[in-house]
Design a protein around this motif. Structure first.
Motif, mmCIF file in Angstrom:
data_model
loop_
_atom_site.group_PDB
_atom_site.id
_atom_site.type_symbol
_atom_site.label_atom_id
_atom_site.label_comp_id
_atom_site.label_asym_id
_atom_site.label_seq_id
_atom_site.Cartn_x
_atom_site.Cartn_y
_atom_site.Cartn_z
ATOM 1 N N LEU A 162 11.349 1.515 7.135
ATOM 2 C CA LEU A 162 9.975 1.880 6.742
ATOM 3 C C LEU A 162 8.974 0.830 7.221
ATOM 4 C CD1 LEU A 162 10.569 3.178 3.077
ATOM 5 C CD2 LEU A 162 9.939 4.552 5.079
ATOM 6 N N GLU A 163 9.349 -0.442 7.071
ATOM 7 C CA GLU A 163 8.434 -1.522 7.508
ATOM 8 C C GLU A 163 8.237 -1.503 9.017
ATOM 9 O OE1 GLU A 163 10.272 -5.012 5.860
ATOM 10 O OE2 GLU A 163 9.846 -4.285 3.822
ATOM 11 N N LYS A 164 9.344 -1.315 9.750
ATOM 12 C CA LYS A 164 9.227 -1.292 11.220
ATOM 13 C C LYS A 164 8.385 -0.104 11.668
ATOM 14 C CE LYS A 164 9.969 -2.792 15.293
ATOM 15 N NZ LYS A 164 9.483 -4.098 15.730
ATOM 16 N N PHE A 165 8.568 1.027 10.981
ATOM 17 C CA PHE A 165 7.771 2.198 11.354
ATOM 18 C C PHE A 165 6.274 1.907 11.178
ATOM 19 C CE2 PHE A 165 5.286 5.877 10.140
ATOM 20 C CZ PHE A 165 5.417 6.633 11.296
ATOM 21 N N GLU A 166 5.913 1.236 10.090
ATOM 22 C CA GLU A 166 4.484 0.940 9.863
ATOM 23 C C GLU A 166 3.927 0.081 10.986
ATOM 24 O OE1 GLU A 166 2.345 2.261 7.710
ATOM 25 O OE2 GLU A 166 4.026 3.519 7.085
ATOM 26 N N VAL A 167 4.730 -0.872 11.478
ATOM 27 C CA VAL A 167 4.282 -1.719 12.597
ATOM 28 C C VAL A 167 4.102 -0.856 13.842
ATOM 29 C CG1 VAL A 167 4.953 -3.621 14.112
ATOM 30 C CG2 VAL A 167 5.406 -3.778 11.656
ATOM 31 N N LEU A 168 5.075 0.000 14.111
ATOM 32 C CA LEU A 168 4.992 0.861 15.303
ATOM 33 C C LEU A 168 3.800 1.797 15.192
ATOM 34 C CD1 LEU A 168 8.808 1.704 15.579
ATOM 35 C CD2 LEU A 168 7.509 0.248 17.135
ATOM 36 N N LYS A 169 3.559 2.292 13.992
ATOM 37 C CA LYS A 169 2.431 3.216 13.781
ATOM 38 C C LYS A 169 1.100 2.527 14.091
ATOM 39 C CE LYS A 169 0.395 4.995 9.788
ATOM 40 N NZ LYS A 169 0.532 5.427 8.392
ATOM 41 N N GLN A 170 0.984 1.280 13.666
ATOM 42 C CA GLN A 170 -0.246 0.537 13.962
ATOM 43 C C GLN A 170 -0.441 0.421 15.465
ATOM 44 O OE1 GLN A 170 -2.701 -0.220 11.967
ATOM 45 N NE2 GLN A 170 -1.432 0.790 10.444
ATOM 46 N N ASP A 171 0.666 0.148 16.189
ATOM 47 C CA ASP A 171 0.584 0.035 17.649
ATOM 48 C C ASP A 171 0.104 1.349 18.259
ATOM 49 O OD1 ASP A 171 1.534 -2.468 17.411
ATOM 50 O OD2 ASP A 171 3.567 -2.037 18.124
ATOM 51 N N VAL A 172 0.624 2.482 17.717
ATOM 52 C CA VAL A 172 0.243 3.789 18.263
ATOM 53 C C VAL A 172 -1.222 4.060 17.968
ATOM 54 C CG1 VAL A 172 0.593 6.287 18.011
ATOM 55 C CG2 VAL A 172 2.569 4.763 18.088
#
Ligand SMILES: Cc1cc2nc3c(=O)[nH]c(=O)nc-3n(C[C@H](O)[C@H](O)[C@H](O)COP(=O)(O)OP(=O)(O)OC[C@H]3O[C@@H](n4cnc5c(N)ncnc54)[C@H](O)[C@@H]3O)c2cc1C
Length: 381
Positions: A368-378
């Motif tokens: 979940l934490e990694k997804f939030e980081v990736l989402k910010q990048d997107v």
């Protein structure tokens, strides 16, 4: 969102790490998800399904009890399943007697044949620890002796641990044991976490609920390494397989310990009266006995099914379970980790990708934490 539904992520492995990522990318970002899983089912090692002989929900790769004190992960998973009220206890057989674990007043008093009070038991453990006089433990045995003393170590830790790892406790690194908690009460709950339980319809249903989305395509029985040259164009790869395999073992193979299970149908309604029994005698070849019906006390079954757990050193190609993480392994892992940081558009994660023992809540929360980081990048381009 711009490009909604047009980007693609390929995800390798449908355990908790890959499945959380798949669910998030599809539901939150509207990406197309291609989820590759080499086994015939989703769920990774957490998979459970009804036993064909008894109907009992069995955990194919060993018993899995969900426990967490983190509300975020608990709320997230409750979107896909409810959990029963199961509270885990572990019992241990040693020389024909049964004791509750972790160490507490019951185990100590049963072992000594006495009725020590909490204060007396503390004095006894402290005296046993002092007798060993170990300041700087050089191996697992010395570490355990420095924490709980010889009687508890020899009864419950030594032979069990040597069976599990396949080597003498004096040859194992001290850091395998960080703590051996002793509770000075008669409480027998294994976990202290606020939220605990087993998914009411099993882990299989949890995963299928998580992955039910028109944007998610699941390809079972598909090994990434067999199809990687023929994948559709994609914007991101999430890889939760073994990190050393991704890099073709160029820095060597990471060490793992594996377990296998022997299924028994004892022909009785209840075999051992509890879900997990540790087998602490060295001359019993298996480490644990699992009786899965006790995970779902809300259900009744006429017959029971039991798994005995045997520990072994895996050969290339076998399923792997516990990272050995000795000094040589950690040096190899550091090399793969450094390389993984240089590969663009690939995210490594999960227990195999990180080469770490992660329990389910750690796996879910890191995804979940990694997804939030990736989402910010997107979102930020
Ligand atoms: C015996 C045992 C008992 C456990 N009990 C508990 C417990 O009670 N509570 C708890 O919280 N945690 C427990 N755990 C930990 C739990 O199993 C892990 O947290 C969880 O499985 C991690 O999920 P994951 O997605 O990282 O890995 P996995 O569940 O291993 O999933 C990885 C998936 O990737 C697939 N894969 C690998 N390579 C490829 C490839 N090349 N192509 C396609 N697919 C691939 C694998 O087949 C697998 O399905 C236990 C672990 C073990 C070993």
């Amino acid at each position: 969102m711009e490009n909604k539904g047009t980007k693609t992520v390929v995800i390798v492995g449908a355990g908790f790490y890959g499945s959380v990522m798949a669910e998030r990318f599809a539901n939150e970002l509207g990406w197309r998800v291609l989820l590759l899983e080499k086994r015939s089912h989703v769920g990774g090692n957490c998979w459970s399904c009804p036993d064909p002989d008894t109907g009992v929900e069995v955990h194919t790769y060993g018993p899995h009890i969900f426990h967490t004190s983190h509300e975020q992960g608990w709320k997230y998973l409750n979107r896909f399943t409810s959990f029963n009220d199961y509270r885990h206890t572990v019992w241990a057989t040693r020389k024909g007697k049964v004791y509750p674990l972790p160490f507490g007043l019951a185990a100590i008093n049963l072992l000594l044949g006495r009725r020590l009070s909490p204060a007396e038991a503390q004095v006894w453990v402290a005296a046993e620890v002092a007798k060993e006089g170990i300041d700087k433990p050089r191996n697992l045995e010395e570490k355990a002796l420095s924490l709980v003393g010889r009687p508890l170590y020899e009864a419950f830790v030594k032979e069990y641990t040597e069976k599990h790892w396949g080597v003498k406790a004096t040859e194992l690194p001290a850091y395998i044991i960080t703590r051996l908690p002793v509770r000075y009460t008669y409480g027998v709950g294994y976990y202290n976490d606020r939220w605990q339980g087993i998914p009411v319809a099993g882990y299989g249903a949890l995963f299928w609920n998580m992955l039910r989305h028109p944007n998610i395509e699941i390809r079972l029985n598909t090994d990434y390494f067999d199809v990687r040259g023929a994948l559709p164009a994609h914007d991101l790869l999430v890889y939760s397989g073994p990190i050393d395999q991704f890099f073709d073992y160029r820095h060597g193979r990471l060490g793992w310990r594996s377990v296998r299970f022997e299924k028994l149908l004892p022909g009785v309604a209840d075999f051992q009266g509890t879900s997990v029994m540790n087998e602490c005698d060295g001359d019993v070849p298996y480490t644990r006995t699992h009786e899965f019906k006790h995970f779902t006390p809300e259900r009744t079954f006429e017959r029971t099914v039991v798994f005995r757990e045997y520990s072994y050193a895996p050969r290339p190609g076998d399923d792997v379970y516990y990272p050995v993480r000795n000094d040589a392994d950690l040096a190899i892992r550091a090399k793969y980790k450094a390389e993984s940081e240089q590969v663009p558009h690939v995210v490594f994660g999960g227990r195999l990708g990180a080469y770490a023992y992660l329990d389910m809540e750690n796996t879910v929360s890191t995804a979940l934490e990694k997804f939030e980081v990736l989402k910010q990048d997107v979102v930020c381009g």
